[in-house]
Enzyme design. Sequence first.
Site, PDB file in Angstrom:
ATOM      1  N   TYR A  73       0.835  -1.207   0.000  1.00  0.00           N
ATOM      2  CA  TYR A  73       0.000   0.000   0.000  1.00  0.00           C
ATOM      3  C   TYR A  73       0.867   1.254   0.000  1.00  0.00           C
ATOM      4  CZ  TYR A  73      -3.749   3.244   1.048  1.00  0.00           C
ATOM      5  OH  TYR A  73      -4.639   4.270   0.977  1.00  0.00           O
ATOM      6  N   PHE A 125      -8.091  20.542 -25.098  1.00  0.00           N
ATOM      7  CA  PHE A 125      -8.452  19.129 -25.108  1.00  0.00           C
ATOM      8  C   PHE A 125      -9.644  18.980 -24.172  1.00  0.00           C
ATOM      9  CE2 PHE A 125      -8.529  14.715 -23.821  1.00  0.00           C
ATOM     10  CZ  PHE A 125      -8.707  14.157 -25.069  1.00  0.00           C
ATOM     11  N   THR A 126     -10.524  18.038 -24.482  1.00  0.00           N
ATOM     12  CA  THR A 126     -11.825  17.931 -23.817  1.00  0.00           C
ATOM     13  C   THR A 126     -11.711  17.882 -22.287  1.00  0.00           C
ATOM     14  OG1 THR A 126     -11.702  15.551 -24.187  1.00  0.00           O
ATOM     15  CG2 THR A 126     -12.963  16.842 -25.789  1.00  0.00           C
ATOM     16  N   ASP A 216       1.157  19.363 -21.374  1.00  0.00           N
ATOM     17  CA  ASP A 216       0.452  18.098 -21.484  1.00  0.00           C
ATOM     18  C   ASP A 216       1.377  17.240 -22.340  1.00  0.00           C
ATOM     19  OD1 ASP A 216      -0.983  15.886 -22.224  1.00  0.00           O
ATOM     20  OD2 ASP A 216      -2.898  16.944 -22.368  1.00  0.00           O
ATOM     21  N   LYS A 259      -0.989   6.533 -23.695  1.00  0.00           N
ATOM     22  CA  LYS A 259      -0.557   6.785 -25.079  1.00  0.00           C
ATOM     23  C   LYS A 259       0.918   6.407 -25.241  1.00  0.00           C
ATOM     24  CE  LYS A 259      -4.428   9.436 -24.665  1.00  0.00           C
ATOM     25  NZ  LYS A 259      -5.201   9.538 -23.417  1.00  0.00           N
ATOM     26  N   ARG A 384     -14.419  14.286 -33.879  1.00  0.00           N
ATOM     27  CA  ARG A 384     -13.670  15.351 -33.211  1.00  0.00           C
ATOM     28  C   ARG A 384     -14.054  16.658 -33.887  1.00  0.00           C
ATOM     29  NH1 ARG A 384     -11.203  13.431 -28.302  1.00  0.00           N
ATOM     30  NH2 ARG A 384     -13.408  13.745 -28.015  1.00  0.00           N
ATOM     31  N   PHE A 451     -19.928  14.288 -25.880  1.00  0.00           N
ATOM     32  CA  PHE A 451     -19.604  13.334 -26.957  1.00  0.00           C
ATOM     33  C   PHE A 451     -19.547  11.890 -26.490  1.00  0.00           C
ATOM     34  CE2 PHE A 451     -15.221  12.798 -25.582  1.00  0.00           C
ATOM     35  CZ  PHE A 451     -15.026  13.949 -24.836  1.00  0.00           C
TER      36      PHE A 451
HETATM   37  N1  F0G Z   1      -4.526  14.984 -22.768  1.00  0.00           N
HETATM   38  C1  F0G Z   1      -4.565  14.550 -24.031  1.00  0.00           C
HETATM   39  C2  F0G Z   1      -3.819  15.286 -25.080  1.00  0.00           C
HETATM   40  C3  F0G Z   1      -5.319  13.419 -24.359  1.00  0.00           C
HETATM   41  O1  F0G Z   1      -5.357  13.000 -25.618  1.00  0.00           O
HETATM   42  C4  F0G Z   1      -6.012  12.744 -23.329  1.00  0.00           C
HETATM   43  C5  F0G Z   1      -6.841  11.593 -23.632  1.00  0.00           C
HETATM   44  C6  F0G Z   1      -5.945  13.231 -22.035  1.00  0.00           C
HETATM   45  C7  F0G Z   1      -5.175  14.353 -21.792  1.00  0.00           C
HETATM   46  C8  F0G Z   1      -6.691  12.604 -20.894  1.00  0.00           C
HETATM   47  O2  F0G Z   1      -6.073  11.438 -20.518  1.00  0.00           O
HETATM   48  O3  F0G Z   1      -7.802   9.681 -21.016  1.00  0.00           O
HETATM   49  O4  F0G Z   1      -5.828   9.215 -19.561  1.00  0.00           O
HETATM   50  O5  F0G Z   1      -7.644  10.656 -18.751  1.00  0.00           O
HETATM   51  N2  F0G Z   1      -7.169  11.280 -24.779  1.00  0.00           N
HETATM   52  C9  F0G Z   1      -7.923  10.127 -25.193  1.00  0.00           C
HETATM   53  C10 F0G Z   1      -8.142  10.190 -26.670  1.00  0.00           C
HETATM   54  C11 F0G Z   1      -9.177   9.905 -24.442  1.00  0.00           C
HETATM   55  O6  F0G Z   1      -8.845   9.307 -27.180  1.00  0.00           O
HETATM   56  O7  F0G Z   1      -7.599  11.069 -27.335  1.00  0.00           O
HETATM   57  P1  F0G Z   1      -6.887  10.182 -19.930  1.00  0.00           P
END
Ligand code: F0G
Length: 460
Positions: A73, A125-126, A216, A259, A384, A451
């Site tokens: 832990y 980014f979303t 990022d 990624k 997108r 989305f």
């Molecule tokens: N920043 C970027 C540039 C991303 O592409 C993503 C996730 C995140 C942050 C968030 O990371 O999913 O680990 O919480 N992108 C995925 C995509 C969901 O399909 O592009 P996460």
Amino acid sequence: MERRSWAEPYKIKMVEPIKMLSREERERAIVEAGYNTFLLRSDDVYIDLLTDSGTSAMSDYQWAGLMLGDEAYAGSRSFYHLVDAVKDVYGYPELVPTHQGRGAEHILSQILIKPGDIVPGNMYFTTTRFHQEYAGGTFVDVIVDEAHEPASRFPFKGNVDMAKLRALVDEYGSERIPYISVETNVNMAGGQPISMANLREVYEYCHANDIYVMLDATRALENAYFIQRREPGYEDKTIREILFEICSYSDGATVSSKKDNLVNIGGFLALRDPELAKRARALLVAFEGLHTYGGMSGRDMEALARGIREMVATDDHVAARVGQVEYLGNLIDKAGVPIVQPIGGHGIFLDAKSILPHIPQDEFPAQALTAALYVDSGVRGMERGIVSAGRDPETGEHHYPKLELVRLAIPRRVYTQAHMDVVAESVVHLYEHKDEIGGLEFTYEPEELRFFQARFKPIG
Ligand code: F0G
């Protein structure tokens, strides 16, 4: 000159069978999914290009690491392996592990953003923008204009427009701008890189003005590849050296390890300032987990530490990864289908606005094209465009992004060139029959990050 092909720097040890449903079954599946590929079952998908996130194939060395993970832990050995890997490869001394990227974005936004603050970024980014707004901030896009032009072949469409950034600082003052969020290989722009020269300039300017630079760095490896290929002075540097230099022009980074880092789950916030890291850890224990696991199991951290070292062990890995994306992109481009140029790092982005000019943007052309691609060949992509962009929280109107794209994101080390051929043929077929594709309307629209779970039906 004699032409020589390149090939992947690995061979396949284990396979996972996939199958294609009949066209009738696919038509039924897309209706059941409300024309949203996020709502399809993966069993109903033939080639899954929904995302390159968490979908990579791990190496035998990473799988072996799963068996060696230390599930203590507190103070797990695997955590210290991860700390060392992040320090060696990215150069940040302070590691705050999280369950995935958005966990790191949440913590970072909460420790730095006050209500009323402005957070500039090179395109949104979303989830990143969500957390900035959730903390009371306002995101402002300061990416270069070329990033919003799918056909522009500008080599560094991820660059920050310094004039836009300066104007923002002049307008609001640096007290209201806690940090600039700089994304490497900008996802929503089509996987487009920022140049080292631009990043260095951003860093120098921000430091002179007491503004942090937070990367990022989710796809910083792929960004390093483009710098090596395109930026004078970097052709003889290794990917590892370039990645390290990228991070040197920042005060910290959020990373979704799903990624570049070649694992199926995980992420981290990395920082230079121990005081900031202390504040981050205080929140981490409430939202993610103890500071030595933060939402990952010991085995997750072990596989992640190995993935981080593996991605930079040779330059061949990233060359083959982006090479496969370029292979698919070239097939589609040669057939005359409009895509985002130059071909990006993690996928091909179809320009739905140009492909379907007969569908107005508020009838969701990219969503419609994504659904049509699935019906044609069982290939799953992701919208997108306007659906992903959501609504302005103040006016309630749709954001109308210039980019209205279908993303075909390629998992790392998962598919072969033959899979890419099948994808390209389907895209070209749809392009030749584009008049048969019509617009969509919402039957269900979630308030946040719509989305993911929105449902649609064809208009008329
Ligand atoms: N920043 C970027 C540039 C991303 O592409 C993503 C996730 C995140 C942050 C968030 O990371 O999913 O680990 O919480 N992108 C995925 C995509 C969901 O399909 O592009 P996460």
